[in-house]
Design a protein around this motif. Structure first.
Motif, PDB file in Angstrom:
ATOM      1  N   LEU A   1     -18.613 -48.923 118.301  1.00 59.03           N
ATOM      2  CA  LEU A   1     -18.288 -50.141 119.060  1.00 59.03           C
ATOM      3  C   LEU A   1     -19.049 -50.203 120.376  1.00 59.03           C
ATOM      4  O   LEU A   1     -19.560 -51.263 120.752  1.00 59.03           O
ATOM      5  N   MET A   2     -19.114 -49.072 121.065  1.00 58.96           N
ATOM      6  CA  MET A   2     -19.837 -49.033 122.338  1.00 58.96           C
ATOM      7  C   MET A   2     -21.324 -49.333 122.133  1.00 58.96           C
ATOM      8  O   MET A   2     -21.933 -50.069 122.915  1.00 58.96           O
ATOM      9  N   VAL A   3     -21.898 -48.776 121.068  1.00 57.31           N
ATOM     10  CA  VAL A   3     -23.320 -49.016 120.771  1.00 57.31           C
ATOM     11  C   VAL A   3     -23.539 -50.482 120.412  1.00 57.31           C
ATOM     12  O   VAL A   3     -24.502 -51.112 120.870  1.00 57.31           O
ATOM     13  N   ILE A   4     -22.648 -51.042 119.599  1.00 55.52           N
ATOM     14  CA  ILE A   4     -22.761 -52.460 119.221  1.00 55.52           C
ATOM     15  C   ILE A   4     -22.638 -53.345 120.455  1.00 55.52           C
ATOM     16  O   ILE A   4     -23.414 -54.291 120.628  1.00 55.52           O
ATOM     17  N   LEU A   5     -21.684 -53.032 121.317  1.00 55.64           N
ATOM     18  CA  LEU A   5     -21.503 -53.813 122.541  1.00 55.64           C
ATOM     19  C   LEU A   5     -22.751 -53.750 123.413  1.00 55.64           C
ATOM     20  O   LEU A   5     -23.287 -54.795 123.821  1.00 55.64           O
ATOM     21  N   LEU A   6     -23.228 -52.568 123.688  1.00 58.72           N
ATOM     22  CA  LEU A   6     -24.396 -52.404 124.548  1.00 58.72           C
ATOM     23  C   LEU A   6     -25.648 -53.017 123.907  1.00 58.72           C
ATOM     24  O   LEU A   6     -26.406 -53.738 124.566  1.00 58.72           O
ATOM     25  N   GLY A   7     -25.859 -52.727 122.623  1.00 58.68           N
ATOM     26  CA  GLY A   7     -27.033 -53.269 121.931  1.00 58.68           C
ATOM     27  C   GLY A   7     -27.023 -54.786 121.874  1.00 58.68           C
ATOM     28  O   GLY A   7     -28.058 -55.436 122.067  1.00 58.68           O
ATOM     29  N   SER A   8     -25.859 -55.365 121.630  1.00 59.65           N
ATOM     30  CA  SER A   8     -25.744 -56.829 121.579  1.00 59.65           C
ATOM     31  C   SER A   8     -25.994 -57.442 122.949  1.00 59.65           C
ATOM     32  O   SER A   8     -26.669 -58.470 123.070  1.00 59.65           O
ATOM     33  N   PHE A   9     -25.444 -56.814 123.984  1.00 65.50           N
ATOM     34  CA  PHE A   9     -25.648 -57.311 125.347  1.00 65.50           C
ATOM     35  C   PHE A   9     -27.132 -57.289 125.704  1.00 65.50           C
ATOM     36  O   PHE A   9     -27.668 -58.282 126.214  1.00 65.50           O
ATOM     37  N   ILE A  10     -27.809 -56.185 125.429  1.00 71.02           N
ATOM     38  CA  ILE A  10     -29.244 -56.067 125.732  1.00 71.02           C
ATOM     39  C   ILE A  10     -30.038 -57.110 124.960  1.00 71.02           C
ATOM     40  O   ILE A  10     -30.923 -57.769 125.505  1.00 71.02           O
ATOM     41  N   THR A  11     -29.718 -57.285 123.678  1.00 71.11           N
ATOM     42  CA  THR A  11     -30.441 -58.263 122.853  1.00 71.11           C
ATOM     43  C   THR A  11     -30.212 -59.679 123.351  1.00 71.11           C
ATOM     44  O   THR A  11     -31.149 -60.493 123.373  1.00 71.11           O
ATOM     45  N   LEU A  12     -29.000 -59.983 123.755  1.00 67.76           N
ATOM     46  CA  LEU A  12     -28.721 -61.313 124.308  1.00 67.76           C
ATOM     47  C   LEU A  12     -29.549 -61.555 125.565  1.00 67.76           C
ATOM     48  O   LEU A  12     -30.167 -62.624 125.708  1.00 67.76           O
ATOM     49  N   ILE A  13     -29.614 -60.577 126.443  1.00 68.22           N
ATOM     50  CA  ILE A  13     -30.426 -60.710 127.654  1.00 68.22           C
ATOM     51  C   ILE A  13     -31.901 -60.882 127.285  1.00 68.22           C
ATOM     52  O   ILE A  13     -32.607 -61.717 127.872  1.00 68.22           O
ATOM     53  N   GLN A  14     -32.381 -60.115 126.302  1.00 70.97           N
ATOM     54  CA  GLN A  14     -33.774 -60.252 125.857  1.00 70.97           C
ATOM     55  C   GLN A  14     -34.046 -61.672 125.371  1.00 70.97           C
ATOM     56  O   GLN A  14     -35.094 -62.246 125.676  1.00 70.97           O
ATOM     57  N   ARG A  15     -33.118 -62.238 124.629  1.00 72.63           N
ATOM     58  CA  ARG A  15     -33.325 -63.578 124.087  1.00 72.63           C
ATOM     59  C   ARG A  15     -33.278 -64.640 125.181  1.00 72.63           C
ATOM     60  O   ARG A  15     -34.076 -65.585 125.165  1.00 72.63           O
TER      61      ARG A  15
END
Length: 190
Positions: free
Chosen positions: A166-180
């Motif tokens: 969950l922590m990895v999904i949260l962090l990875g999703s947040f980073i990807t959203l910022i990238q987009r």
């Protein structure tokens, strides 16, 4: 576009050609595979909610596999169309939500909250791309797209590290959203 999508998807689709040929010859509609995948995810999410991790993993993996082959089957059949793409995207959102909701409902407060945050940022990643495409821009950028989120969740269930997943999904999703967001701003500011 993520490494998994860019590099591994063509190899995966080559390796499943015998299955796609069998499904094509049997005249299986790709939309049926899409809906069957959603059913598998709902069942897997129920098992996840019940903390029955083996069956949760099995059904969620089957749901993920169905999602991975429906588009390839549509391309093979020559039946790729807008409704199928719409249905696939719609069921993807439900498939993303059900396991994270199941975890949230069956966890103590901190991980319940983290699960919901992971869900919100995962949806943000998908929405950013959809909205950009609705405005006429392609936005296939990001480190942690849907395949990475699903693999992370499945690995977390398999090895008994759901909280870490969950922590990895949260962090990875947040980073990807910022990238987009950053990529879209750069493209539209020119």
């Amino acid at each position: 576009m993520s490494y998994l999508v860019r590099e591994l998807k063509p190899h995966f689709e080559r390796n499943i050609q015998p299955l796609l040929t069998l499904l094509s010859k049997a005249h299986v509609d790709p939309n049926v595979i899409t809906l069957l995948g959603l059913v598998f995810v709902i069942v897997g999410s129920f098992f996840l909610y019940m903390h029955t991790y083996f069956w949760s993993f099995v059904f969620l993996a089957l749901g993920g596999f169905a999602d991975a082959i429906d588009g390839a089957l549509a391309r093979k059949n020559g039946s790729k169309n807008e409704f199928g793409a719409f249905l696939d995207s719609l069921t993807d959102r439900f498939s993303d939500a059900f396991p994270l909701i199941a975890i949230s409902l069956s966890s103590e407060k901190l991980f319940s909250f983290i699960s919901l945050l992971a869900l919100v940022f995962s949806f943000g990643v998908s929405y950013a791309r959809a909205r950009a495409e609705g405005l006429g821009h392609e936005l296939k950028v990001g480190l942690f797209e849907r395949p990475e989120r699903w693999i992370t969740l499945l690995l977390g269930i398999l090895i008994g590290a759901i909280e870490l997943a969950l922590m990895v999904i949260l962090l990875g999703s947040f980073i990807t959203l910022i990238q987009r967001v950053y990529a879209f701003k750069n493209r539209t500011s020119r």
